[in-house]
Scaffold this motif. Structure first.
Motif, PDB file in Angstrom:
ATOM      1  N   ALA A  27       0.814  -1.221   0.000  1.00 43.32           N
ATOM      2  CA  ALA A  27       0.000   0.000   0.000  1.00 43.32           C
ATOM      3  C   ALA A  27       0.847   1.270   0.000  1.00 43.32           C
ATOM      4  O   ALA A  27       0.303   2.371  -0.065  1.00 43.32           O
ATOM      5  CB  ALA A  27      -0.929  -0.006   1.221  1.00 43.32           C
ATOM      6  N   THR A  28       2.177   1.130   0.074  1.00 44.30           N
ATOM      7  CA  THR A  28       3.009   2.341   0.154  1.00 44.30           C
ATOM      8  C   THR A  28       3.130   2.995  -1.218  1.00 44.30           C
ATOM      9  O   THR A  28       3.549   2.359  -2.190  1.00 44.30           O
ATOM     10  CB  THR A  28       4.413   1.983   0.707  1.00 44.30           C
ATOM     11  N   ILE A  29       2.747   4.276  -1.273  1.00 43.31           N
ATOM     12  CA  ILE A  29       2.733   4.996  -2.552  1.00 43.31           C
ATOM     13  C   ILE A  29       4.130   5.546  -2.835  1.00 43.31           C
ATOM     14  O   ILE A  29       4.660   6.341  -2.062  1.00 43.31           O
ATOM     15  CB  ILE A  29       1.746   6.195  -2.495  1.00 43.31           C
ATOM     16  N   ARG A  30       4.712   5.129  -3.935  1.00 35.57           N
ATOM     17  CA  ARG A  30       6.016   5.682  -4.320  1.00 35.57           C
ATOM     18  C   ARG A  30       6.065   5.916  -5.826  1.00 35.57           C
ATOM     19  O   ARG A  30       5.286   6.691  -6.333  1.00 35.57           O
ATOM     20  CB  ARG A  30       7.146   4.765  -3.823  1.00 35.57           C
ATOM     21  N   ALA A  31       6.954   5.180  -6.502  1.00 31.91           N
ATOM     22  CA  ALA A  31       7.232   5.493  -7.905  1.00 31.91           C
ATOM     23  C   ALA A  31       6.064   5.183  -8.843  1.00 31.91           C
ATOM     24  O   ALA A  31       5.123   4.486  -8.477  1.00 31.91           O
ATOM     25  CB  ALA A  31       8.448   4.694  -8.350  1.00 31.91           C
ATOM     26  N   GLY A  32       6.202   5.692 -10.075  1.00 28.72           N
ATOM     27  CA  GLY A  32       5.151   5.446 -11.040  1.00 28.72           C
ATOM     28  C   GLY A  32       5.622   5.126 -12.442  1.00 28.72           C
ATOM     29  O   GLY A  32       4.842   4.621 -13.243  1.00 28.72           O
ATOM     30  N   VAL A  33       6.889   5.398 -12.744  1.00 31.78           N
ATOM     31  CA  VAL A  33       7.328   5.276 -14.139  1.00 31.78           C
ATOM     32  C   VAL A  33       8.297   4.107 -14.309  1.00 31.78           C
ATOM     33  O   VAL A  33       9.339   4.064 -13.666  1.00 31.78           O
ATOM     34  CB  VAL A  33       8.011   6.587 -14.611  1.00 31.78           C
ATOM     35  N   LEU A  34       7.935   3.173 -15.180  1.00 23.54           N
ATOM     36  CA  LEU A  34       8.807   2.027 -15.452  1.00 23.54           C
ATOM     37  C   LEU A  34       9.494   2.239 -16.797  1.00 23.54           C
ATOM     38  O   LEU A  34       8.840   2.497 -17.815  1.00 23.54           O
ATOM     39  CB  LEU A  34       8.003   0.725 -15.513  1.00 23.54           C
ATOM     40  N   GLU A  35      10.812   2.105 -16.785  1.00 20.71           N
ATOM     41  CA  GLU A  35      11.568   2.186 -18.037  1.00 20.71           C
ATOM     42  C   GLU A  35      11.203   1.011 -18.935  1.00 20.71           C
ATOM     43  O   GLU A  35      10.748  -0.036 -18.465  1.00 20.71           O
ATOM     44  CB  GLU A  35      13.078   2.088 -17.755  1.00 20.71           C
ATOM     45  N   GLN A  36      11.534   1.175 -20.211  1.00 17.99           N
ATOM     46  CA  GLN A  36      11.307   0.082 -21.164  1.00 17.99           C
ATOM     47  C   GLN A  36      11.979  -1.218 -20.692  1.00 17.99           C
ATOM     48  O   GLN A  36      11.391  -2.299 -20.759  1.00 17.99           O
ATOM     49  CB  GLN A  36      11.866   0.488 -22.535  1.00 17.99           C
ATOM     50  N   GLY A  37      13.198  -1.114 -20.171  1.00 19.40           N
ATOM     51  CA  GLY A  37      13.933  -2.319 -19.738  1.00 19.40           C
ATOM     52  C   GLY A  37      13.265  -3.011 -18.558  1.00 19.40           C
ATOM     53  O   GLY A  37      13.292  -4.235 -18.447  1.00 19.40           O
ATOM     54  N   THR A  38      12.654  -2.224 -17.663  1.00 21.17           N
ATOM     55  CA  THR A  38      11.938  -2.806 -16.519  1.00 21.17           C
ATOM     56  C   THR A  38      10.675  -3.518 -17.008  1.00 21.17           C
ATOM     57  O   THR A  38      10.351  -4.621 -16.553  1.00 21.17           O
ATOM     58  CB  THR A  38      11.581  -1.688 -15.502  1.00 21.17           C
ATOM     59  N   ASP A  54      10.270  -4.767 -19.971  1.00 23.99           N
ATOM     60  CA  ASP A  54      10.714  -5.979 -20.677  1.00 23.99           C
ATOM     61  C   ASP A  54      11.072  -7.071 -19.673  1.00 23.99           C
ATOM     62  O   ASP A  54      10.707  -8.239 -19.851  1.00 23.99           O
ATOM     63  CB  ASP A  54      11.948  -5.683 -21.549  1.00 23.99           C
ATOM     64  N   LEU A  55      11.771  -6.697 -18.597  1.00 19.12           N
ATOM     65  CA  LEU A  55      12.178  -7.689 -17.598  1.00 19.12           C
ATOM     66  C   LEU A  55      10.949  -8.328 -16.958  1.00 19.12           C
ATOM     67  O   LEU A  55      10.875  -9.559 -16.792  1.00 19.12           O
ATOM     68  CB  LEU A  55      13.043  -7.007 -16.518  1.00 19.12           C
ATOM     69  N   MET A  56       9.971  -7.498 -16.608  1.00 23.36           N
ATOM     70  CA  MET A  56       8.751  -8.051 -15.994  1.00 23.36           C
ATOM     71  C   MET A  56       8.027  -8.968 -16.987  1.00 23.36           C
ATOM     72  O   MET A  56       7.570 -10.050 -16.631  1.00 23.36           O
ATOM     73  CB  MET A  56       7.831  -6.926 -15.525  1.00 23.36           C
ATOM     74  N   THR A  57       7.946  -8.526 -18.227  1.00 21.46           N
ATOM     75  CA  THR A  57       7.223  -9.308 -19.231  1.00 21.46           C
ATOM     76  C   THR A  57       7.917 -10.647 -19.492  1.00 21.46           C
ATOM     77  O   THR A  57       7.276 -11.702 -19.488  1.00 21.46           O
ATOM     78  CB  THR A  57       7.113  -8.488 -20.544  1.00 21.46           C
ATOM     79  N   VAL A  98      13.838   6.909 -21.119  1.00 15.39           N
ATOM     80  CA  VAL A  98      13.277   5.563 -21.336  1.00 15.39           C
ATOM     81  C   VAL A  98      14.208   4.500 -20.767  1.00 15.39           C
ATOM     82  O   VAL A  98      13.823   3.343 -20.606  1.00 15.39           O
ATOM     83  CB  VAL A  98      12.978   5.248 -22.824  1.00 15.39           C
ATOM     84  N   GLY A  99      15.443   4.901 -20.451  1.00 11.20           N
ATOM     85  CA  GLY A  99      16.382   4.007 -19.780  1.00 11.20           C
ATOM     86  C   GLY A  99      17.437   3.468 -20.718  1.00 11.20           C
ATOM     87  O   GLY A  99      17.128   2.955 -21.800  1.00 11.20           O
ATOM     88  N   LEU A 100      18.692   3.577 -20.277  1.00 10.57           N
ATOM     89  CA  LEU A 100      19.763   2.965 -21.060  1.00 10.57           C
ATOM     90  C   LEU A 100      19.541   1.465 -21.042  1.00 10.57           C
ATOM     91  O   LEU A 100      18.988   0.932 -20.078  1.00 10.57           O
ATOM     92  CB  LEU A 100      21.109   3.299 -20.412  1.00 10.57           C
ATOM     93  N   PRO A 101      19.966   0.766 -22.077  1.00 13.83           N
ATOM     94  CA  PRO A 101      19.836  -0.692 -22.051  1.00 13.83           C
ATOM     95  C   PRO A 101      20.445  -1.224 -20.754  1.00 13.83           C
ATOM     96  O   PRO A 101      21.363  -0.620 -20.200  1.00 13.83           O
ATOM     97  CB  PRO A 101      20.649  -1.139 -23.263  1.00 13.83           C
ATOM     98  N   MET A 102      19.902  -2.323 -20.244  1.00 12.27           N
ATOM     99  CA  MET A 102      20.379  -2.816 -18.960  1.00 12.27           C
ATOM    100  C   MET A 102      21.825  -3.293 -19.044  1.00 12.27           C
ATOM    101  O   MET A 102      22.510  -3.391 -18.039  1.00 12.27           O
ATOM    102  CB  MET A 102      19.471  -3.923 -18.458  1.00 12.27           C
TER     103      MET A 102
END
Ligand code: FAD
Ligand code: DHB
Length: 395
Positions: free
Chosen positions: A41-52, A54-57, A387-391
């Motif tokens: 329930a802790t409210i923090r970040a909101g933006v996921l980079e493309q690499g994040t 992709d990693l989750m997917t 959008v994030g440097l490649p990992m």
């Protein structure tokens, strides 16, 4: 009690590490001081980079993210009352970010770990790390019922955020810290209102920074620059809305859509890196090792890239008994971390008004934003970092 990797902290870093190790057949136990309800329930970040994303997917966590997240293909920079759009997709050959709240990422990770029989101990206390320089490190902790436990492991991953015990477990003479404090903070709100914009708006007004973000068609997230010493008592709802209206004003009369504010927080701003990120059998990842100011939306994403690297190094160790990648972990992670530190520091300095800034500083800031949004080279630099440097290097 014994496991292969003892993980301290069930934030994005610790939970993702546990998930990635599980997918490679490596056992872990995650120790967390807070309750499951609290971390979800802790409210923090909101933006996921493309690499994040992709990693989750790629690791089976893309379902809800795809259904409930919002893909943002660009962002708006607003200054001097006008909007200039940065087109991520065009400038980065198709890359974009996803707006999907950190606590939703946490829920997805906790659900996945528990469904796979993962061992997460919530509500523990008194966590301490031992024998880090030996090949049989251990963690002592107290369970929710007051009983004391010793968890023996091959490795310990310190993923317990800025205020955890892991970083401090490295003797002071064996670590160095580089740090910067900023003379401003962010007041963050959640409100019940329809979206004010299709894309995030990063705005610099006369009185400072404001950011329009979103959470759902009914809930919006907004931030505005405040004094780092401010408390919530300093910010009535009226002051928040008039501050947002002033900083977000455009020449054609744009105003944010207002609604009931149901959450307010003040966030301090700091850059910090501890090096090296390893001591014996202890490896640090995420905010335990480094903190960025939130302007570049990098903290959660760095936590993810750290543990991706660490999980690969641990996998190599278990599959080939090779410590090569473990030995390289700190230096490899730090290279990307410093790139993100640079970007976060730069975004923060161009988009905030320093207290006492004179006319020269203000004009240079305006010229900077004007150049940034008019030069394709400069816009591309912003887009590829956002959008994030490649990992993985090389970049
Ligand atoms: P944490 O999330 O801090 O997790 C550490 C966990 O360890 C916690 O659950 C804690 O309870 C637990 N813990 C602490 N001490 C102990 C102990 N002794 N023993 C066991 N467990 C312990 N990042 C982005 O990428 N994009 C954004 O848009 C963004 N926006 C942000 C907005 C705000 C307002 C804030 C505050 C942060 C934002 N961040 C953003 C940063 C991001 O939230 C953090 O970088 C991220 O949470 C780091 O993850 P972590 O797993 O390393 O640490
Ligand atoms: C959000 C947070 C950030 O730090 C940022 O740069 C953009 C958006 C958010 O919480 O939505």
């Amino acid at each position: 009690m014994r496991t292969q990797v003892a993980i301290i902290g069930a934030g994005p870093a610790g939970l993702m590490l546990s998930h990635l190790l599980h997918l490679q057949g490596i056992e872990s136990v995650v120790l967390e001081t807070r309750s499951r309800e609290d971390i979800c329930a802790t409210i923090r970040a909101g933006v996921l980079e493309q690499g994040t994303v992709d990693l989750m997917t790629e690791t089976g966590l893309g379902g809800r993210l795809r259904r409930e997240g919002f893909r943002h293909e660009g962002t708006v920079l607003r200054f001097n009352g006008v909007d200039r759009r940065i087109d991520f997709v065009e400038l980065t050959q198709g890359r974009a970010v996803m707006v999907y709240a950190q606590h939703e990422v946490i829920k997805d990770l906790v659900d996945a770990r528990l469904a796979a029989g993962g061992d997460i101990r919530f509500d523990v206390s008194g966590v301490s790390l031992h024998a880090l320089e030996s090949t049989h490190p251990s963690v002592r902790f107290t369970g929710p019922d007051g009983s004391t436990h010793i968890l023996e492991a091959d490795f310990i991953a310190g993923c317990d955020g800025t205020h955890g015990v892991s970083r401090a477990a490295i003797p002071a003479h064996a670590r160095q810290t580089a740090e910067r404090h900023y003379p401003f903070g962010w007041l963050g709100i959640l409100c019940k209102a329809p979206p004010s914009s299709d894309e995030l708006i990063y705005a610099l007004g006369d009185d400072g920074f404001a950011l329009v973000s979103t959470r759902s068609p009914q809930v919006q997230r907004m931030y505005l620059q405040c004094d780092p010493g401010d408390t919530l008592d300093d910010w009535s709802d009226d002051r928040i809305w008039s501050g947002l209206r002033a900083r977000l004003a455009t020449r054609d009369g744009w105003e944010p859509k207002e609604g009931e504010i149901f959450s307010k927080t003040v966030v301090g701003m700091r850059s910090m890196v501890t090096e090296p990120m390893r001591h014996g059998r202890l490896f640090l990842a995420g905010d335990a090792a480094h903190v960025v100011p939130p302007t570049g939306a990098k903290g959660l994403n760095l936590a993810m890239s750290d543990v991706r690297l660490l999980s690969r190094a641990l996998t190599r160790y278990y599959q080939h008994r090779s410590e090569e990648l473990l030995d390289q972990y700190s230096a490899s992670a730090l290279r990307r971390i410093w790139r993100a530190q640079r970007f976060s520091w730069w975004m923060t300095s161009i988009l905030h008004r320093a207290p006492g800034a004179d006319a020269f500083e203000r004009k240079v800031q305006d010229a900077n934003l004007d150049y940034l949004t008019r030069s394709r080279a400069a816009s591309t630099a912003l887009a590829e970092n956002y959008v994030g440097l490649p990992m993985e290097a090389p970049w």
